[in-house]
Design a protein around this motif. Sequence first.
Motif, PDB file in Angstrom:
ATOM      1  N   THR A  27      -1.956  -5.495   4.118  1.00  0.00           N
ATOM      2  CA  THR A  27      -1.039  -6.123   3.556  1.00  0.00           C
ATOM      3  C   THR A  27      -1.044  -7.592   4.125  1.00  0.00           C
ATOM      4  OG1 THR A  27       0.392  -4.172   3.146  1.00  0.00           O
ATOM      5  CG2 THR A  27       1.552  -6.280   2.979  1.00  0.00           C
ATOM      6  N   THR A  33       0.852  -1.185   0.111  1.00  0.00           N
ATOM      7  CA  THR A  33       0.093  -0.060   0.124  1.00  0.00           C
ATOM      8  C   THR A  33       0.880   1.291   0.046  1.00  0.00           C
ATOM      9  OG1 THR A  33      -0.033  -0.041   2.361  1.00  0.00           O
ATOM     10  CG2 THR A  33      -1.781  -1.190   1.083  1.00  0.00           C
ATOM     11  N   SER A  46      -2.653   0.076   7.014  1.00  0.00           N
ATOM     12  CA  SER A  46      -2.084  -0.664   5.580  1.00  0.00           C
ATOM     13  C   SER A  46      -1.506  -1.854   5.933  1.00  0.00           C
ATOM     14  CB  SER A  46      -1.431   0.530   5.044  1.00  0.00           C
ATOM     15  OG  SER A  46      -0.174   0.695   5.837  1.00  0.00           O
ATOM     16  N   LEU A  76      -0.382   4.817  -0.323  1.00  0.00           N
ATOM     17  CA  LEU A  76      -1.372   5.457   0.936  1.00  0.00           C
ATOM     18  C   LEU A  76      -1.023   7.046   0.844  1.00  0.00           C
ATOM     19  CD1 LEU A  76      -2.951   4.326   3.178  1.00  0.00           C
ATOM     20  CD2 LEU A  76      -1.227   4.626   4.805  1.00  0.00           C
TER      21      LEU A  76
END
Length: 293
Positions: free
Chosen positions: A48, A29, A44, A32
């Motif tokens: 993941t 990510t 995040s 972000l």
Amino acid sequence: MAEHLGIRWLDAHLQPLGPPTAAFPGVLTARLPSWAGAVGRRASHRATNAALHVMFGEPRRQVRAHLGLPRRPRREPRDLPALYGFSPLVVPQPTEWCAGRKVTGYWTLPQRADWVPPNDLLDFIAAGPAPVAIGFGSMASRDPEALTALVVDAVRRAGVRAVLLSGWGGLAGSAADDLITVEEVPHEWLYPQVAAVVHHGCAGNTGATFRAGVPAVVVPFAVDQPFWGSRVAALGTGPTPIPRKALTAPRLAAALREVEDPALRRRAADLGVRIRAEDGVGAAVRHLQLHLT
């Protein structure tokens, strides 16, 4: 397998996978937005880890069942020891991680003693200003000819010389005064001799470029590559990454001109000196001795 055989084990990662941290976004990510803040960055990492569980959870379950092992919990304990084979100068060790998780520095092998550079490559490098190295490793291309044409166009627009590393993408430009194509070359030999490296942002290429002390233009395709490209940009050793889907000859040419900036080149060189001074393998061995004895 280690559990099945009753052997002590720990994780070894080339990416910063682990418990949530606010220090940086999750590996999957990287884009972000900054307004997500610490809460978003921690979330995040959970995203993941969930994505990786979706990818690998079922095969792992099948193997464990075959070996007669109980199912592992979806969430790993936070105190599991782990090694991370990248530099803390590139991704600092998060304060939220336990002492058993160690960012050691890059794990590198000695340069191959049996490898001899081809004469045409040696002649090309010696014939003019330091070239740029361009290659996308194992990233296959649906249209190698079109990708090669784009790259060659960018090289000519920027007025640089280039070594094309064909890789699985099939880059294959015709030999010229400003261009040569090679199948494969050890990064530790080539990268210190070039002006910059254009690559896809895998952990290996990113680390090799940092160690060489040269700027990088990252063209991420997928997975963890945007994350590593974001680290290059954040450290000031390369421009903002150009996603593969957004890659054009003018954009690549502009990036090649950007990495000619003396201040950017100094940052890359200074970081390379500091990273080469690290002993990633030694740090990993010491951590193993501490946590597996």
